[in-house]
Design an enzyme around this catalytic site. Sequence first.
Site, mmCIF file in Angstrom:
data_model
loop_
_atom_site.group_PDB
_atom_site.id
_atom_site.type_symbol
_atom_site.label_atom_id
_atom_site.label_comp_id
_atom_site.label_asym_id
_atom_site.label_seq_id
_atom_site.Cartn_x
_atom_site.Cartn_y
_atom_site.Cartn_z
ATOM 1 N N GLU A 129 -76.588 4.858 -36.418
ATOM 2 C CA GLU A 129 -75.557 5.719 -36.014
ATOM 3 C C GLU A 129 -74.987 6.623 -36.843
ATOM 4 O O GLU A 129 -74.675 8.072 -36.119
ATOM 5 C CB GLU A 129 -74.161 4.634 -35.612
ATOM 6 C CG GLU A 129 -74.561 3.722 -34.481
ATOM 7 C CD GLU A 129 -74.557 4.416 -33.034
ATOM 8 O OE1 GLU A 129 -74.821 5.485 -32.764
ATOM 9 O OE2 GLU A 129 -75.209 3.510 -32.100
ATOM 10 N N ARG A 133 -75.708 10.629 -35.646
ATOM 11 C CA ARG A 133 -74.255 11.490 -35.258
ATOM 12 C C ARG A 133 -74.009 12.562 -36.121
ATOM 13 O O ARG A 133 -73.551 13.517 -36.059
ATOM 14 C CB ARG A 133 -73.465 10.601 -34.647
ATOM 15 C CG ARG A 133 -73.771 9.621 -33.559
ATOM 16 C CD ARG A 133 -72.542 8.876 -33.107
ATOM 17 N NE ARG A 133 -73.099 7.576 -32.209
ATOM 18 C CZ ARG A 133 -72.309 7.438 -31.196
ATOM 19 N NH1 ARG A 133 -71.257 7.975 -30.979
ATOM 20 N NH2 ARG A 133 -72.922 6.352 -30.369
ATOM 21 N N ASP A 262 -85.238 1.095 -27.234
ATOM 22 C CA ASP A 262 -85.476 2.590 -26.507
ATOM 23 C C ASP A 262 -85.786 3.703 -27.379
ATOM 24 O O ASP A 262 -87.037 4.426 -27.182
ATOM 25 C CB ASP A 262 -84.085 3.084 -25.815
ATOM 26 C CG ASP A 262 -82.720 2.953 -26.790
ATOM 27 O OD1 ASP A 262 -82.980 2.350 -27.924
ATOM 28 O OD2 ASP A 262 -81.816 3.207 -26.355
ATOM 29 N N GLU A 421 -78.353 9.762 -20.854
ATOM 30 C CA GLU A 421 -79.686 9.574 -20.620
ATOM 31 C C GLU A 421 -80.329 10.176 -19.172
ATOM 32 O O GLU A 421 -81.284 11.027 -19.227
ATOM 33 C CB GLU A 421 -80.235 8.067 -20.701
ATOM 34 C CG GLU A 421 -80.128 7.697 -21.943
ATOM 35 C CD GLU A 421 -78.803 7.177 -22.595
ATOM 36 O OE1 GLU A 421 -78.336 7.039 -23.705
ATOM 37 O OE2 GLU A 421 -77.939 7.128 -21.429
ATOM 38 N N THR A 511 -82.050 12.077 -31.034
ATOM 39 C CA THR A 511 -81.530 11.085 -29.859
ATOM 40 C C THR A 511 -80.169 11.097 -29.581
ATOM 41 O O THR A 511 -79.472 10.519 -28.405
ATOM 42 C CB THR A 511 -81.871 9.657 -30.150
ATOM 43 O OG1 THR A 511 -81.904 8.757 -29.065
ATOM 44 C CG2 THR A 511 -81.028 9.240 -31.322
#
Length: 526
Positions: A129, A133, A262, A421, A511
Amino acid sequence: MLGRRLKYGSFKRVLITLLLVFSIYLCANHVAKKKEQPRSPAAEKQNIIRETFQKSWSDYETFGWGYDEYYPIKKTGRNYLEKGIGWMIIDALDTMMIMGLDDQKERAREWIKSSLTWDQGDEEMNVFETTIRMLGGLLSAHHLSKDPLYLEKAVDLGDRLLCAYNTTTGIPRANLNLQTRSSRKRTRNYMVSTSECGTVQMELRYLSYLTGDRRYWDAADQVTTMLLNDPSWSHIGLVPISFNLETGKYIGANIRLGSHGDSYYEYLLKQSLQLKDQVPIYREAYNIAVEGIMKHLVNRTTHEEYTYIAELPKGLNKKQHPKMDHLVCFLSGTLMWGATNGTSLNVARESPQWSEHQDEVVKLSEELCRTCYEMYRSTATGLAPEIVYFSTDTKTHEKNNEKDSEMYTFSQDRHNLMRPETVESLFILYRITGKEIYREWGWNIFQAFMKHSRLPGRDAFTCLNNVETTGITNHKDRTESFWFAETLKYLYLLFEDDPSVLALTEYTFNTEAHPFPNISPYEKSK
């Protein structure tokens, strides 16, 4: 004679003045007419989305400024580390730049300059994360602004994150103390999430490109090598959702493209796109994965109303589980992008290399996008639940479907987390196909957010407890950072009329929707 010359000179000056004034008037009138030219319908909607970001961000600035998590109902928040690490601010920064929100951008920059430090706290941060980010957000902001501050902070963070890769296999630990550059938390059985450890390479490689420091690139290469090196799975393209960072082998047999699976598949393609398809292993691995998905996971409901991606909790050649997370909706856009390399569909189909298989992939992409949109359209709020299930036989259909639909939910899965998404895939599909239906669907989703996620009398937006009910008590006291970083960004870009803006042939989004320019392997920044 002198008097005539004076009169003539005065007349000449007056005439020149009048001509100058008239010229200024014509110029101003021309500019005014240009300004008066009406925006296109798409540009009007794009401006409304921009204003929504402004207002929603203003609410955060007013009541939650600097907090890593924001609770708009309580008008407060909390930090992951004592002083905060700019979780909301850094994640949203490049959206401000793309939307041209200069005032907000400057206030964010000032916070980063004066308040951001990684030397704090005794807590450990999730490596995945933090990479997608924070590191991703800083790198994208640097690219869009050329501001050295963001690269300076990114290098500092990147050096700390590298310490997580000091394992037997080079697969990163799940968590890391950024201040001590160590990890006290024991990873249970050395098990890490496949998607988390497989979704760090784009950020590390771009950091190497900008700095010329190969350490980050080498770490990224090692991760991919290990994930593709297990002979039990590499030839199939589908892998279990857990990985042992000590043995370098996958754990168990659970295969899915939802949580923990994913973005592993997403980054197989995006690593290839980022490196201009010049490293064949990534495209080859992606193509094998797509074949595995089409062979083992794609299914359709009883009456073929919906195409969906099933799960294999007990492994290959075992019974499918007809469950699909909203997270899986990334796949629609990924498939379309992979089939065309980001060019328009019409241009791609003119290529001599175009194949029937690519047409099948495009068809699957569009069918899956429709299913994802129906996850929204079929609910009382017009917003999607976190998880849906599909009828695979008549008995299941009759037992579980109150609305006589082949798609159904359970109460514990009906929350909405403002996820991006589906709108991400709508943006990609519109850019590549030009079909207006994807804009229509995106606008419907945006209006549903406006109607049901917005707090009454406020410009704050929240997650929802249940997409099948409405009212103030349905608001969950949380605004996710990806509301700003991804959902509103992709909606804004969906209504961008100029396809050269962040062109899909020149940029690859990580992503977390942070755009990076495509680069050549081992190329250093000029």
